[in-house]
Design an enzyme around this catalytic site. Structure first.
Site, mmCIF file in Angstrom:
data_model
loop_
_atom_site.group_PDB
_atom_site.id
_atom_site.type_symbol
_atom_site.label_atom_id
_atom_site.label_comp_id
_atom_site.label_asym_id
_atom_site.label_seq_id
_atom_site.Cartn_x
_atom_site.Cartn_y
_atom_site.Cartn_z
ATOM 1 N N CYS A 7 13.199 -2.474 1.866
ATOM 2 C CA CYS A 7 14.060 -1.546 2.611
ATOM 3 C C CYS A 7 13.862 -1.835 4.096
ATOM 4 O O CYS A 7 13.411 -2.923 4.478
ATOM 5 C CB CYS A 7 13.774 -0.098 2.241
ATOM 6 S SG CYS A 7 12.113 0.490 2.638
ATOM 7 N N ASN A 10 9.852 0.267 4.997
ATOM 8 C CA ASN A 10 8.789 0.190 3.976
ATOM 9 C C ASN A 10 7.912 1.444 3.958
ATOM 10 O O ASN A 10 6.726 1.398 3.654
ATOM 11 C CB ASN A 10 7.933 -1.076 4.145
ATOM 12 C CG ASN A 10 7.020 -1.400 2.960
ATOM 13 O OD1 ASN A 10 5.942 -1.959 3.139
ATOM 14 N ND2 ASN A 10 7.421 -1.069 1.759
ATOM 15 N N CYS A 12 9.750 4.632 2.929
ATOM 16 C CA CYS A 12 10.467 5.601 2.075
ATOM 17 C C CYS A 12 10.951 4.949 0.766
ATOM 18 O O CYS A 12 10.359 5.145 -0.287
ATOM 19 C CB CYS A 12 11.651 6.230 2.812
ATOM 20 S SG CYS A 12 11.165 7.267 4.216
ATOM 21 N N ARG A 13 12.017 4.175 0.843
ATOM 22 C CA ARG A 13 12.676 3.721 -0.394
ATOM 23 C C ARG A 13 11.892 2.638 -1.132
ATOM 24 O O ARG A 13 11.691 2.731 -2.349
ATOM 25 C CB ARG A 13 14.092 3.226 -0.073
ATOM 26 C CG ARG A 13 15.013 4.342 0.370
ATOM 27 C CD ARG A 13 16.276 3.800 1.009
ATOM 28 N NE ARG A 13 15.972 3.156 2.299
ATOM 29 C CZ ARG A 13 16.862 2.511 3.039
ATOM 30 N NH1 ARG A 13 18.109 2.414 2.614
ATOM 31 N NH2 ARG A 13 16.503 1.974 4.190
ATOM 32 N N SER A 14 11.482 1.571 -0.428
ATOM 33 C CA SER A 14 10.862 0.460 -1.182
ATOM 34 C C SER A 14 9.469 0.797 -1.724
ATOM 35 O O SER A 14 9.140 0.348 -2.832
ATOM 36 C CB SER A 14 10.873 -0.848 -0.379
ATOM 37 O OG SER A 14 10.107 -0.774 0.789
ATOM 38 N N ASP A 124 19.427 5.812 2.912
ATOM 39 C CA ASP A 124 18.224 5.987 3.735
ATOM 40 C C ASP A 124 17.961 7.492 3.904
ATOM 41 O O ASP A 124 18.779 8.200 4.474
ATOM 42 C CB ASP A 124 18.477 5.322 5.090
ATOM 43 C CG ASP A 124 17.264 5.377 6.000
ATOM 44 O OD1 ASP A 124 16.299 6.116 5.684
ATOM 45 O OD2 ASP A 124 17.288 4.689 7.030
HETATM 46 P P1 4NP Z 1 12.976 3.224 4.577
HETATM 47 O O1 4NP Z 1 13.352 4.436 5.539
HETATM 48 O O2 4NP Z 1 13.745 2.015 5.076
HETATM 49 O O3 4NP Z 1 13.461 3.696 3.255
HETATM 50 O O4 4NP Z 1 11.484 3.064 4.649
HETATM 51 C C1 4NP Z 1 13.230 4.371 6.949
HETATM 52 C C2 4NP Z 1 11.999 4.546 7.534
HETATM 53 C C3 4NP Z 1 11.886 4.520 8.915
HETATM 54 C C4 4NP Z 1 13.004 4.307 9.679
HETATM 55 C C5 4NP Z 1 14.238 4.122 9.099
HETATM 56 C C6 4NP Z 1 14.345 4.142 7.720
HETATM 57 N N1 4NP Z 1 12.885 4.302 11.098
HETATM 58 O O5 4NP Z 1 13.919 4.185 11.779
HETATM 59 O O6 4NP Z 1 11.757 4.408 11.621
#
Ligand code: 4NP
Length: 166
Positions: A7, A10, A12-14, A124
C-alpha cells in the site's frame, strides 16, 4: 510461495492484508510453505507499527498486528516475491514504474481475488472515519479467501514462478 502486499504507508492496508492472509492461509492451506510480507511505496512511516486504529480493528477480529513495522518496497522485493499485490491502482502504477520488466507479470491488484466485492481497490482509510477500517477488513478477508482458492487451483501465480516452474 512468497507473497508481498503493498500500500502507500505500510501502516494500514498492507499490514492488515499480511496478517489476515497469513492467518487465512494457515487455516485454508496448511500444507503450503508461505512467506508473507508487506511494504509501502512511500516512506513516511518507516519503522513504525501499524496505525492504532488499524491495530484495534484487526484485534477485534483476532488478528495481531503489533509485531509489524513499516518498510518501503525495495528493489530486491521484485526478485524475491512470486506475487506482489497492490491495494489500489495508484500503488500498482508506482510498482510498475519501479519493477524490472520480468517482474511486471507478478504485479496485481489484491481485490482481483475478491470479484464478489465489486471493487478493485481497497480504499485508503487513513483520513476517514472508524468505519473505513472495518470496510478494509471486510474486503481483505474476502480477498484472502479468494487468493487461497486461486493458489489451490494454481491460478494465482505466473507459470514461470508457479509450483511447476523450472
Ligand atoms: P496505508 O494508509 O497506505 O493503507 O498504510 C496510509 C497511511 C499513511 C498515509 C497515507 C495512507 N499518510 O499519508 O501518511
Amino acid at each position: 510461495m512468497k507473497i508481498l502486499f503493498v500500500c502507500l504507508g505500510n501502516i494500514c492496508r498492507s499490514p492488515t492484508a499480511e496478517a489476515v492472509f497469513r492467518a487465512t492461509a494457515a487455516r485454508e492451506l496448511p500444507e503450503l510453505a508461505l512467506t508473507v510480507d508487506s511494504a509501502g511505496t512511500a516512506g513516511f512511516h518507516v519503522g513504525e507499527p501499524p496505525d492504532r486504529r488499524t491495530r484495534e480493528a484487526a484485534a477485534r477480529r483476532g488478528y495481531d498486528l503489533s509485531g509489524l513495522r513499516a518498510r518501503v518496497v525495495a528493489p530486491r522485493d521484485f526478485e524475491t516475491f512470486d506475487l506482489i499485490l497492490a491495494m489500489d491502482r495508484q500503488n500498482l502504477r508506482t510498482l510498475e514504474g519501479r519493477a524490472p520488466a520480468d517482474a511486471r507479470e507478478r504485479l496485481r491488484l489484491f481485490l482481483e481475488f475478491a470479484p464478489q466485492s465489486g471493487m478493485l481497490e481497497v480504499p485508503d482509510p487513513y483520513y476517514g472515519g472508524e468505519n473505513g477500517f472495518e470496510h478494509v477488513l471486510d474486503l481483505i478477508e474476502q480477498a484472502a479467501l479468494g487468493l487461497c482458492a486461486a493458489l489451490r487451483a494454481g491460478e494465482a501465480v505466473p507459470q514461470t514462478r508457479g509450483p511447476h516452474a523450472g
